[in-house]
Design a protein around this motif. Structure first.
Motif, PDB file in Angstrom:
ATOM      1  N   PHE A 151       0.817  -1.219   0.000  1.00  0.00           N
ATOM      2  CA  PHE A 151       0.000   0.000   0.000  1.00  0.00           C
ATOM      3  C   PHE A 151       0.852   1.271   0.000  1.00  0.00           C
ATOM      4  O   PHE A 151       0.388   2.328  -0.425  1.00  0.00           O
ATOM      5  N   ASP A 152       2.082   1.165   0.491  1.00  0.00           N
ATOM      6  CA  ASP A 152       2.926   2.355   0.637  1.00  0.00           C
ATOM      7  C   ASP A 152       4.383   1.984   0.347  1.00  0.00           C
ATOM      8  O   ASP A 152       5.184   1.823   1.268  1.00  0.00           O
ATOM      9  N   PRO A 153       4.743   1.821  -0.923  1.00  0.00           N
ATOM     10  CA  PRO A 153       6.088   1.350  -1.281  1.00  0.00           C
ATOM     11  C   PRO A 153       7.217   2.200  -0.701  1.00  0.00           C
ATOM     12  O   PRO A 153       8.282   1.675  -0.371  1.00  0.00           O
ATOM     13  N   GLU A 154       6.992   3.497  -0.568  1.00  0.00           N
ATOM     14  CA  GLU A 154       8.041   4.383  -0.062  1.00  0.00           C
ATOM     15  C   GLU A 154       8.015   4.522   1.462  1.00  0.00           C
ATOM     16  O   GLU A 154       8.908   5.142   2.040  1.00  0.00           O
ATOM     17  N   GLY A 155       6.991   3.982   2.099  1.00  0.00           N
ATOM     18  CA  GLY A 155       6.912   4.059   3.553  1.00  0.00           C
ATOM     19  C   GLY A 155       6.705   5.450   4.097  1.00  0.00           C
ATOM     20  O   GLY A 155       7.098   5.756   5.232  1.00  0.00           O
ATOM     21  N   GLN A 156       6.044   6.327   3.321  1.00  0.00           N
ATOM     22  CA  GLN A 156       5.868   7.715   3.731  1.00  0.00           C
ATOM     23  C   GLN A 156       4.517   7.993   4.385  1.00  0.00           C
ATOM     24  O   GLN A 156       4.333   9.035   5.019  1.00  0.00           O
ATOM     25  N   ASN A 157       3.566   7.094   4.223  1.00  0.00           N
ATOM     26  CA  ASN A 157       2.229   7.352   4.757  1.00  0.00           C
ATOM     27  C   ASN A 157       2.214   7.281   6.280  1.00  0.00           C
ATOM     28  O   ASN A 157       3.035   6.592   6.897  1.00  0.00           O
ATOM     29  N   ARG A 158       1.249   7.970   6.843  1.00  0.00           N
ATOM     30  CA  ARG A 158       1.064   7.901   8.287  1.00  0.00           C
ATOM     31  C   ARG A 158       0.805   6.459   8.728  1.00  0.00           C
ATOM     32  O   ARG A 158       1.211   6.038   9.807  1.00  0.00           O
ATOM     33  N   ALA A 159       0.146   5.680   7.875  1.00  0.00           N
ATOM     34  CA  ALA A 159      -0.188   4.294   8.206  1.00  0.00           C
ATOM     35  C   ALA A 159       1.056   3.428   8.368  1.00  0.00           C
ATOM     36  O   ALA A 159       0.990   2.376   9.015  1.00  0.00           O
ATOM     37  N   SER A 160       2.182   3.843   7.783  1.00  0.00           N
ATOM     38  CA  SER A 160       3.408   3.044   7.855  1.00  0.00           C
ATOM     39  C   SER A 160       4.273   3.418   9.054  1.00  0.00           C
ATOM     40  O   SER A 160       5.359   2.868   9.226  1.00  0.00           O
ATOM     41  N   GLN A 161       3.803   4.340   9.873  1.00  0.00           N
ATOM     42  CA  GLN A 161       4.599   4.824  10.993  1.00  0.00           C
ATOM     43  C   GLN A 161       3.836   4.666  12.305  1.00  0.00           C
ATOM     44  O   GLN A 161       2.621   4.753  12.337  1.00  0.00           O
ATOM     45  N   ASP A 162       4.593   4.450  13.373  1.00  0.00           N
ATOM     46  CA  ASP A 162       4.015   4.359  14.723  1.00  0.00           C
ATOM     47  C   ASP A 162       2.919   3.310  14.817  1.00  0.00           C
ATOM     48  O   ASP A 162       1.833   3.541  15.351  1.00  0.00           O
ATOM     49  N   VAL A 163       3.221   2.133  14.284  1.00  0.00           N
ATOM     50  CA  VAL A 163       2.299   0.997  14.368  1.00  0.00           C
ATOM     51  C   VAL A 163       2.216   0.517  15.821  1.00  0.00           C
ATOM     52  O   VAL A 163       3.216   0.515  16.548  1.00  0.00           O
TER      53      VAL A 163
END
Length: 615
Positions: A388-400
Motif C-alpha cells: 500500500f505504501d512502497p516508499e513508507g511515507q504514509n502515516r499508516a506506515s509509521q508508529d504501528v
C-alpha cells in the motif's frame, strides 16, 4: 383522563415505519385537505394528488405527508410483489418517497437546523434514509449487470429504471480485489451479531449498508498474498435529486446516487446544506466475523485438519487508509481473529480512535514454532505495508501499535526485540556445530535465530502473555495434546532439514531433539527458546504495556495466575504500565481490559503527536 407513556409516545412519534399506521401529522394534513383517511387508503393515488394540490397545506406539511404516503404505497406493494406487483413500480414509489423527503429536508422555507428539535424532521429523515436504502439495494440487486457494464474507471455510472435516470459515482468506495461495484448491498439494519456487546453507528443522512464483494473472508484464489482487505466494507449511500428549487426537484426524473466511506467522511453537502453522514461502524466488521469461519477452523488447523493454514495472513478490517495509523492484533494459541471480537469493535466505536487508527488482524498457524511464526508474521506485515505504501511515507506506515494476547503477546515481543546472538550461541554449543555443518546451519537458521525490532512499530501491548512460558504446557493433558499437533507439510519439511543439520548422527555425543518443535511445547516454561527469548531487550523506542489476568485473588500477586499463565511470566520489568484484572486467561475480552487498551491507544496518539483529521 391520563395517558400512558407508551400511548403518549405512540401518538407523538408513531408513523408508517414504527407502527405501520400513518402518523398524526399526516392525519392533520388530510383533515386540512378535507380527505377521509379511509378513503386515502382505498384510493392512494387520488389522495396524494389532492394533498399535492391543496393550497391550505404549507410546503413542509405537504412534502412530509407525501413522503409518508408514498412510503406507505411502496411498503404495501412490496408485500404484494409475489402477487403481480411490478418491481419497477415499487422502486418508483421508494424514489418518490425519497424525493419528497429530500424536498422537505432541504428545499422548504426552514433549514434543517431550524427544525432540529422537531419530531417530524426526525421522522422524515428516517423516511428518506429507508427509501434510499430500498432504492439503492434494489437498483444494485436487480440491475447489477447493467451497472457493471456502464461504470467507468472513475467509478461513475448511469442507468435508467421506470423513466428515472439514475447516475452516480462510487469513486469514494474502495472495494477488495479492485472490484468496480459490489456483488450485493446489505442493509446494516438487517444484520444482528452474537457476541458483540455493542453496535456503533452515527446518526445522520443516508442509508447504512455493507458492500459485499465476496462470499467468504478467505478467498482460495488469493491465498498466496500476504494480506486481504475486507470484502465487507461499510458504506453510506445518499440520493441527490436534480434541481435547485422545490419546483425543479418535484419535476425531475434524474437522481444521483452517491456512495461514501463513512470512516473517511463525516458529512455530505445536499442542496446547499452540510449535514452529518449516517454510518454503521459495526455491521461490516460483524459480517466479516460471521462469514470468516474462524471459530470452527482455528482448532482444526492446530491438529492439521480443515483448511490448513500454511502461513500468516493480514486482514484489514476497513479499506486501507494512508492517513490512519495501524493497530495490529495477534491472537493466541488455538485461536483466531475472533478473539478480538469486542476489542476491535470498541476501538472502532471510539470516535477519536476511529478517526486516527485502522485495525489489522493477523491470522497465523498456531501450531507452528514461535521462531517460524515471528519471521513469517514480520514478513507478512512488511509485505502488506509495502503493497500500500512502497516508499513508507504514509502515516499508516509509521508508529504501528502491536497488541498480542497469550502466544500473540510473546510474538509481539519478538517483533519488537533484538535477538543478537542469544539464540545462535546456545545452538552452536548444544549441537557442537563446527566447520561446514556450522555454516550450513547458520544459513538455514538465518531467518529464525536472528532478528531486529520492526522499525515501523512504536508501541506494544502484551495481554496475558507467557513471556517466560507456562507450567500449564507441561501438564499431562497439554503434553498429550502437543503430540496431536500437526504442522503444515511445507513447514515440516523446513524443520526436518534443520533437525538433520543440528543432529550429527556420526557423533558419539550428539544431542537429540528431545522436545517436539511445535507451539504448545514452545510455550512451556521448560522450553529453551522461550527461556532465551524472555531476556531479549525490547527496542528502546518502543514503550510497552502489560495487561494481566488474575484468577487466584486469594494468593499474593507474585504467586497469582490467570489459570494458564502465572503472573511471574506475564510481568515485564520496565513496562510503561501494568494492569492486573480479575479474570481468567481470556482477559482481553473483559470490559476492564478493553478500557485499558483504549486508554493506551489514546496515550499513544498523544505521545506521537497524532492529530485527528476530518473531511
Amino acid at each position: 383522563m391520563s395517558v400512558s407513556t407508551n400511548d403518549y409516545i405512540s401518538q407523538r412519534r408513531g408513523d408508517i415505519l414504527t407502527t405501520g399506521e400513518m402518523s398524526s401529522a399526516v392525519g392533520v394534513a388530510l383533515q386540512v385537505a378535507g380527505i377521509d383517511e379511509k378513503q386515502c387508503r382505498n384510493i392512494p393515488q387520488e389522495c396524494r394528488k389532492q394533498v399535492a394540490n391543496n393550497i391550505g397545506i404549507d410546503d413542509e406539511q405537504r412534502m412530509s405527508a407525501l413522503s409518508e404516503l408514498w412510503l406507505q404505497e411502496a411498503l404495501a406493494m412490496d408485500q404484494k410483489i409475489n402477487e403481480g406487483a411490478l418491481a419497477e413500480d415499487v422502486l418508483n414509489a421508494y424514489l418518490e418517497s425519497a424525493r419528497h423527503a429530500y424536498a422537505y429536508l432541504f428545499l422548504t422555507q426552514r433549514s434543517p437546523n431550524e427544525r432540529a428539535l422537531e419530531d417530524r424532521q426526525t421522522q422524515v429523515r428516517d423516511y428518506y434514509n429507508f427509501a434510499v436504502q430500498q432504492t439503492v439495494t434494489r437498483t444494485f440487486n436487480h440491475h447489477q449487470q447493467r451497472l457493471q457494464e456502464s461504470i467507468d474507471p472513475q467509478g461513475q455510472f448511469a442507468i435508467t429504471a421506470n423513466n428515472w435516470s439514475i447516475h452516480g459515482q462510487l469513486n469514494e468506495v474502495r472495494l477488495a480485489e479492485h472490484q468496480k461495484i459490489p456483488e450485493q448491498l446489505i442493509p446494516a439494519s438487517s444484520l444482528t451479531f452474537k457476541g458483540l456487546r455493542n453496535q456503533y453507528r452515527r446518526d445522520g443522512i443516508g442509508a447504512e449498508l455493507v458492500a459485499v464483494s465476496a462470499k467468504r473472508v478467505v478467498n482460495k484464489n488469493s491465498r498466496e498474498e500476504a494480506f486481504s482487505e475486507t470484502p465487507f466494507p461499510a458504506i453510506t449511500a445518499v440520493l441527490r435529486f436534480s434541481g435547485d428549487t422545490l419546483e425543479e426537484v418535484l419535476n425531475t426524473q434524474e437522481v444521483e446516487l452517491l456512495g461514501f466511506d463513512p470512516y473517511k467522511r463525516n458529512s455530505v453537502r445536499l442542496a446547499g446544506n452540510q449535514v452529518p453522514l449516517a454510518a454503521n461502524f459495526t455491521s461490516g466488521y460483524g459480517l466479516w466475523l460471521a462469514r470468516s469461519g474462524f471459530a470452527k477452523q482455528s482448532l482444526l488447523t492446530l491438529v492439521g485438519r480443515g483448511e490448513v493454514l500454511e502461513k500468516p495472513r493480514v486482514y484489514l478490517m476497513q479499506p486501507y487508509d494512508p492517513r490512519r495509523r495501524v493497530i495490529i492484533m495477534l491472537h493466541g494459541l488455538a485461536s483466531s481473529p475472533e478473539a478480538w471480537i469486542n476489542v476491535a469493535n470498541e476501538v472502532l466505536g471510539d470516535e477519536t480512535l476511529r478517526k486516527n487508527y485502522q485495525v489489522w488482524q493477523v491470522y497465523y498457524p498456531t501450531n507452528a514454532p514461535l521462531a517460524f511464526n515471528q519471521h513469517e508474521i514480520r514478513k507478512a506485515i512488511k509485505e502488506t505495508l509495502k503493497a500500500f505504501d512502497p516508499e513508507g511515507q504514509n502515516r499508516a506506515s509509521q508508529d504501528v501499535v502491536l497488541i498480542g494476547h497469550s502466544m500473540g503477546g510473546v510474538l509481539a515481543r519478538l517483533l519488537t526485540s533484538d535477538s543478537g546472538d542469544n539464540f545462535w550461541e546456545p545452538i552452536v554449543k548444544t549441537y557442537n556445530l563446527e566447520g561446514e555443518r556450522k555454516e550450513k546451519a547458520r544459513k538455514k537458521l538465518h531467518n529464525y535465530a536472528w532478528f531486529k525490532p520492526m522499525p515501523e512499530v512504536s508501541r506494544a501491548v502484551f495481554i496475558a502473555a507467557p513471556h517466560r512460558g507456562t507450567p500449564f504446557a507441561e501438564n499431562r493433558f497439554s503434553r498429550w495434546f502437543a503430540g496431536l499437533v500437526k504442522l503444515p507439510v511445507s513447514m515440516l519439511g523446513r524443520i526436518t532439514e534443520i533437525a538433520q543439520l543440528l543432529v550429527d548422527p556420526s557423533s558419539a555425543n550428539a544431542a537429540p531433539l528431545t522436545r517436539p518443535l511445535n507451539s504448545i511445547s514452545n510455550l512451556s516454561d521448560q522450553d529453551p527458546f522461550v527461556r532465551l527469548a524472555a531476556d531479549l531487550p525490547i527496542a528502546e523506542h518502543v514503550p510497552y504495556h502489560s495487561i494481566i489476568g488474575n484468577d487466584t485473588p486469594d494468593l499474593s500477586l507474585q504467586l497469582s495466575s490467570d489459570g494458564v499463565v502465572p503472573y511471574s511470566s506475564s510481568h515485564l520489568a520496565g513496562a510503561q504500565s501494568e494492569k492486573v484484572i480479575r479474570s481468567w486467561h481470556s482477559v482481553q475480552e473483559t470490559p476492564a481490559a478493553i478500557v485499558e487498551v483504549r486508554r493506551i491507544l489514546h496515550e499513544h496518539l498523544h505521545d506521537t503527536n497524532g492529530v485527528s483529521y476530518v473531511d
